[in-house]
Design a protein around this motif. Structure first.
Motif, mmCIF file in Angstrom:
data_model
loop_
_atom_site.group_PDB
_atom_site.id
_atom_site.type_symbol
_atom_site.label_atom_id
_atom_site.label_comp_id
_atom_site.label_asym_id
_atom_site.label_seq_id
_atom_site.Cartn_x
_atom_site.Cartn_y
_atom_site.Cartn_z
ATOM 1 N N THR A 2 7.087 -9.393 -13.982
ATOM 2 C CA THR A 2 8.177 -8.426 -13.837
ATOM 3 C C THR A 2 8.389 -8.131 -12.358
ATOM 4 O O THR A 2 7.434 -7.793 -11.658
ATOM 5 N N PRO A 3 9.596 -8.256 -11.848
ATOM 6 C CA PRO A 3 9.837 -7.984 -10.422
ATOM 7 C C PRO A 3 9.438 -6.553 -10.057
ATOM 8 O O PRO A 3 9.435 -5.643 -10.893
ATOM 9 N N ALA A 4 9.115 -6.366 -8.781
ATOM 10 C CA ALA A 4 8.756 -5.030 -8.287
ATOM 11 C C ALA A 4 9.913 -4.061 -8.518
ATOM 12 O O ALA A 4 11.087 -4.422 -8.435
ATOM 13 N N THR A 5 9.555 -2.806 -8.810
ATOM 14 C CA THR A 5 10.543 -1.788 -9.145
ATOM 15 C C THR A 5 11.106 -1.143 -7.884
ATOM 16 O O THR A 5 10.334 -0.677 -7.032
ATOM 17 N N PRO A 6 12.437 -1.072 -7.739
ATOM 18 C CA PRO A 6 12.994 -0.365 -6.576
ATOM 19 C C PRO A 6 12.584 1.104 -6.576
ATOM 20 O O PRO A 6 12.557 1.760 -7.618
ATOM 21 N N ALA A 7 12.248 1.615 -5.401
ATOM 22 C CA ALA A 7 11.870 3.023 -5.272
ATOM 23 C C ALA A 7 13.101 3.902 -5.455
ATOM 24 O O ALA A 7 14.234 3.419 -5.470
ATOM 25 N N PRO A 8 12.922 5.223 -5.622
ATOM 26 C CA PRO A 8 14.060 6.141 -5.767
ATOM 27 C C PRO A 8 15.004 6.044 -4.576
ATOM 28 O O PRO A 8 14.634 5.560 -3.503
ATOM 29 N N PRO A 9 16.252 6.497 -4.749
ATOM 30 C CA PRO A 9 17.246 6.434 -3.654
ATOM 31 C C PRO A 9 16.717 7.053 -2.372
ATOM 32 O O PRO A 9 16.061 8.096 -2.391
ATOM 33 N N GLY A 10 17.015 6.401 -1.274
ATOM 34 C CA GLY A 10 16.533 6.868 0.019
ATOM 35 C C GLY A 10 15.241 6.216 0.451
ATOM 36 O O GLY A 10 14.823 6.335 1.601
ATOM 37 N N ASP A 11 14.557 5.539 -0.479
ATOM 38 C CA ASP A 11 13.300 4.843 -0.183
ATOM 39 C C ASP A 11 13.570 3.348 -0.339
ATOM 40 O O ASP A 11 13.848 2.872 -1.443
ATOM 41 N N PRO A 12 13.506 2.575 0.735
ATOM 42 C CA PRO A 12 13.883 1.154 0.653
ATOM 43 C C PRO A 12 12.826 0.256 0.018
ATOM 44 O O PRO A 12 13.063 -0.944 -0.140
ATOM 45 N N ARG A 13 11.696 0.801 -0.358
ATOM 46 C CA ARG A 13 10.604 -0.046 -0.838
ATOM 47 C C ARG A 13 10.850 -0.555 -2.253
ATOM 48 O O ARG A 13 11.581 0.051 -3.045
ATOM 49 N N SER A 14 10.189 -1.663 -2.589
ATOM 50 C CA SER A 14 10.077 -2.156 -3.961
ATOM 51 C C SER A 14 8.605 -2.086 -4.327
ATOM 52 O O SER A 14 7.746 -2.608 -3.601
ATOM 53 N N LEU A 15 8.285 -1.450 -5.458
ATOM 54 C CA LEU A 15 6.919 -1.060 -5.775
ATOM 55 C C LEU A 15 6.382 -1.868 -6.949
ATOM 56 O O LEU A 15 6.984 -1.900 -8.028
ATOM 57 N N LEU A 16 5.210 -2.490 -6.733
ATOM 58 C CA LEU A 16 4.583 -3.287 -7.788
ATOM 59 C C LEU A 16 3.617 -2.424 -8.595
ATOM 60 O O LEU A 16 3.854 -2.137 -9.766
ATOM 61 N N VAL A 17 2.530 -1.990 -7.984
ATOM 62 C CA VAL A 17 1.571 -1.091 -8.626
ATOM 63 C C VAL A 17 1.062 -0.095 -7.598
ATOM 64 O O VAL A 17 1.105 -0.342 -6.387
ATOM 65 N N CYS A 18 0.568 1.029 -8.094
ATOM 66 C CA CYS A 18 0.001 2.087 -7.250
ATOM 67 C C CYS A 18 -1.511 2.078 -7.433
ATOM 68 O O CYS A 18 -2.006 2.262 -8.546
ATOM 69 N N LEU A 19 -2.244 1.867 -6.354
ATOM 70 C CA LEU A 19 -3.704 1.781 -6.407
ATOM 71 C C LEU A 19 -4.328 3.095 -5.935
ATOM 72 O O LEU A 19 -4.063 3.550 -4.825
ATOM 73 N N TYR A 20 -5.153 3.692 -6.785
ATOM 74 C CA TYR A 20 -5.882 4.904 -6.421
ATOM 75 C C TYR A 20 -7.299 4.582 -5.966
ATOM 76 O O TYR A 20 -7.862 5.294 -5.143
ATOM 77 N N ARG A 21 -7.868 3.493 -6.527
ATOM 78 C CA ARG A 21 -9.234 3.145 -6.162
ATOM 79 C C ARG A 21 -9.560 1.759 -6.700
ATOM 80 O O ARG A 21 -9.095 1.372 -7.774
ATOM 81 N N ALA A 22 -10.350 1.025 -5.943
ATOM 82 C CA ALA A 22 -10.885 -0.256 -6.411
ATOM 83 C C ALA A 22 -12.343 -0.339 -5.986
ATOM 84 O O ALA A 22 -12.667 -0.050 -4.833
ATOM 85 N N HIS A 23 -13.205 -0.715 -6.901
ATOM 86 C CA HIS A 23 -14.652 -0.733 -6.658
ATOM 87 C C HIS A 23 -15.188 -2.122 -7.011
ATOM 88 O O HIS A 23 -15.162 -2.533 -8.173
ATOM 89 N N LEU A 24 -15.661 -2.836 -5.992
ATOM 90 C CA LEU A 24 -16.206 -4.183 -6.190
ATOM 91 C C LEU A 24 -17.708 -4.111 -6.419
ATOM 92 O O LEU A 24 -18.443 -3.486 -5.630
ATOM 93 N N HIS A 25 -18.174 -4.759 -7.488
ATOM 94 C CA HIS A 25 -19.606 -4.840 -7.801
ATOM 95 C C HIS A 25 -20.063 -6.279 -7.624
ATOM 96 O O HIS A 25 -19.455 -7.201 -8.190
ATOM 97 N N LEU A 26 -21.108 -6.482 -6.859
ATOM 98 C CA LEU A 26 -21.719 -7.805 -6.728
ATOM 99 C C LEU A 26 -22.724 -7.982 -7.866
ATOM 100 O O LEU A 26 -23.716 -7.260 -7.954
#
Length: 737
Positions: A703-727
């Motif tokens: 699914t293509p990235a979603t355009p941000a609300p008016p006034g924001d030129p970004r296209s948004l894929l996902v919002c990351l709050y945290r990522a934790h890598l375990h070896l």
């Protein structure tokens, strides 16, 4: 605890400390004015108690003696009551009821100042719209609240980091150089109420204009000779001034408590001059003056050199007009010097720190550039939150008030003579303000910040001087008197509306002590961690990390604040921030982690590190949340420094602007695919192998990235709050024990 309940507790706490002592320091015939002076006396008395018991007396922090210290205001209240006869005692008891208009004004102002803070939805905590001073106040409060006077463990005794001039420990720095009174009173209140050091700075600062209002009534009645309504109106307008609200929401309490001190000192010193050397001796006002000077030394000790400028102008005018030079030189000046001497003896450490403070002023260009305020701005016609020029309506109203003053004075020599004392009081302040603004214009430094501080401290004198038509005893037509009342009410409304305009900025305040910062206290409980390198880029977070880790030696990469000098980053452990965590087998290299911060053992680095690659937008935060949006083609990087093919798994906390499938592609191979909803969700990949070296882990979605609300030129894929890598393993199919 709610903001309003805690504010009520602080209000009662300050009044309890000041009630009895206020009766004793006031001239005997004016004891009934104790409700108006109690806040000033309460803050000054707490300053003395913490200084002599907690610093000179070598006791534990206020957590150990705060409840016992309540015997001091209790004993003073008993002495004050027993020192009066039955009639005078009844007058003292009736005094709060007679001051009900002041209490009503205080209550309304408290609601206006606290509503934006309560509206943030955050629990009682430190909140600022820009300045990081709250963190420094929090650290000072914690030192006085939790640590023994002789304690030099951890950061407190780290002379290499803390030393300034002859001061080599953090506690002495706070007592001699910093703004001691706010930290001391917050420590006492925190110990009694159970609030922690990060919960009190913003609350305390928001309540200071409320506590200042009564003494401004005294200043208006005594020095400027206002009517009762006029004095209350000007006091309320000044306390609600956006110039003070700017300091409140930037958490700068010392300038407001210094203003309280200067106002009460001006009231007492002017009355002492009037008393002269006759039966109404100036000595009767010594208690009030010394109390005010103690509060000033505790708050802004370097201001003691200019604190008497307004009242000195007032006295010079009266001495010239009445030819009372002998009274001024022979009685008032010696009385003033004696009061300063007594206050200095009560707080000697603060006096010794004045020189060091001026050395710091010469070394550092403190503050930031602040918009210049003109006469209409002094009356409240400014815009929030940057103190720029107010709207057209607001400025027109302010100019109308100034025009009324001009009409009142021009062509009326008697009125001009009657009002000149107010202009004489404000004159020295405005001269100093103009000189600082000239320096700011010529040198392009932060002198406008100093000018703002000067104006904030002496604002009560400046505002009152511009409104001479509120004086009592004027023979004005009935219509003019009605218009004067309307003008006073309008002035209050003007300032309240300007202060209320700060609310949107406060509700979206970028600087908040969140759960992730509070969690740093857990590190203090780790016995094997004795020193920490603070590698936190965000200034607010780094200062609060310092406050939460005072029991540990700390190293800073850059000059962070007073008493936090850069030192070699040679600690074994490093504290850093970010949305990405990397953890080795059994937590190797990761000594502690929260939702945003991690403590890494540099002697045992994690073998596989997760990082941000291309395609990511900048980090954003709101209150307790921080996040980062991925755009189309976003990439995470994985650096495998083990020298072996390693098996890992990653935990994600994320959401999408619209539901979508998300996959991770490593070296052209899809290693994970999962559905991501519009609500925050925690997802975990399966175990997959990563060869040695640095690799791109691409985020892909059909699914293509979603355009941000008016006034924001970004296209948004996902919002990351945290990522934790375990070896999981250092060789394929070989799980580490």
């Amino acid at each position: 605890m709610s903001w309003y309940l805690a504010a009520l507790g602080l209000f009662l706490h300050v009044y309890f400390w000041g009630a009895g002592a206020a009766v004793l320091v006031l001239p005997r015939r004016l004891g009934h004015l104790w409700p108006l002076l109690a806040p000033v006396v309460g803050l000054a008395l707490q300053t003395l108690v913490v200084y002599w018991l907690g610093f000179i007396g070598w006791l534990e922090g206020t957590d150990a003696y705060a409840w016992s210290a309540l015997v001091v205001p209790t004993a003073l209240a008993i002495v004050a009551w027993r020192s009066r006869d039955a009639h005078a005692a009844r007058a003292l008891a009736r005094a709060p009821a007679r001051a009900w208009p002041v209490f009503v004004a205080q209550g309304c102002l408290a609601i206006v100042l606290l509503a934006p803070l309560a509206g943030t939805g955050a629990k009682l905590t430190a909140i600022s719209i820009g300045s990081c001073d709250a963190a420094d106040y929090g650290a000072g409060t914690r030192v006085l609240q939790e640590f023994a006077s002789a304690d030099r463990s951890g950061f407190l005794g780290d002379a290499e980091t803390v030393s300034i001039g002859e001061i080599a420990d953090f506690r002495t720095l706070w007592v001699r150089l910093n703004h001691f009174t706010p930290a001391a009173t917050m420590a006492l209140f925190g110990s009694v109420s159970g609030l922690r050091f990060h919960e009190t700075p913003t609350l305390y600062t928001a309540m200071l204009p409320v506590l200042a209002l009564p003494v401004l009534v005294l200043l208006g009645r005594g020095l400027f000779r206002f009517t009762a309504v006029g004095a209350l109106g000007v006091a309320t307008a000044t306390s609600a001034s956006p110039l003070w609200a700017y300091g409140v929401y930037h958490v700068a309490p010392a300038q407001i408590s210094a203003a309280m001190a200067v106002a009460s000192l001006g009231w007492a010193a002017s009355r002492a001059f009037v008393a002269g050397t006759g039966s109404g001796s100036a000595m009767r006002w010594s208690g009030v003056a010394v109390t005010a000077l103690v509060l000033l030394l505790g708050s802004y000790h370097f201001f003691v050199l200019v604190a008497l400028a307004p009242v000195a102008g007032w006295v010079l005018w009266h001495a010239w007009r009445t030819k009372a030079w002998t009274r001024m030189v022979g009685a008032w000046v010696p009385w003033t010097l004696a009061c300063i001497l007594v206050a200095g003896v009560l707080l000697p450490g603060r006096v010794f720190g004045i020189w060091e403070r001026f050395r710091l002023f010469a070394e550092f260009d403190f503050g930031w550039k602040i918009a210049v305020s003109g006469p209409t701005g002094w009356l409240g016609a400014v815009s929030a939150p940057d103190l720029g020029a107010g709207g057209v309506v607001e400025r027109c109203f302010a100019w109308g008030l100034l025009a009324a003053s001009a009409v009142f004075l021009v062509g009326h020599r008697a009125r001009l003579r009657r009002s000149a004392h107010g202009l004489a009081a404000a004159g020295p302040v405005l001269c100093g303000y103009a000189l600082l603004l000239y320096e700011a214009a010529v040198s392009e430094n932060n002198a406008s910040y100093d000018a703002y501080k000067l104006l904030a401290v002496f604002l009560p004198f400046v505002v009152a001087a511009m409104l001479p038509w509120l004086q009592r005893g004027l023979r004005l037509p009935r219509l003019a008197k009605i218009l004067a009342v309307v003008g006073a009410v309008g002035l209050v409304a003007l300032n309240l509306l300007a202060t209320i305009a700060f609310a949107p900025k406060v509700r979206q305040a970028p600087l908040v002590v969140r759960e992730d910062l509070r969690a740093l206290e857990e590190i203090e409980a780790l016995p094997h961690v004795d020193a920490v390198d603070l590698r936190i880029d965000d200034f607010w977070s780094r200062l609060w990390a310092n406050a939460f880790l005072l029991r540990k030696v700390q190293n800073f990469a850059t000059h962070t604040y007073e008493g936090r000098r850069p030192t070699p980053l040679d600690a074994r452990f490093e504290l850093s921030e970010g949305l990405l965590l990397s953890e080795g087998p059994r937590g190797t290299g990761l000594a502690w982690h929260g939702t945003r911060y991690r403590l890494v053992d540099k002697a045992e680095p994690a073998g596989v590190q997760l990082g941000f690659g291309t395609g990511w937008f900048g980090e954003e935060a709101l209150h307790a949340l921080a996040w980062r949006w991925a755009g189309e083609g976003a990439v995470l990087t994985i650096h495998n420094a083990t020298g072996l093919s390693s098996e890992i798994r990653i935990e994600f906390d994320l959401r999408a602007e619209e539901a979508r499938e998300l996959s991770l592609v490593l070296e052209g191979n899809e290693v994970w695919r999962e559905a991501v909803s519009t609500n925050r969700v925690r997802l975990e990949t399966g175990v997959f192998a990563v060869p040695p070296g640095t690799h791109a882990l691409a985020l892909r979605s059909p699914t293509p990235a979603t355009p941000a609300p008016p006034g924001d030129p970004r296209s948004l894929l996902v919002c990351l709050y945290r990522a934790h890598l375990h070896l999981v393993a250092t060789a394929p199919n070989t799980v580490l024990p």
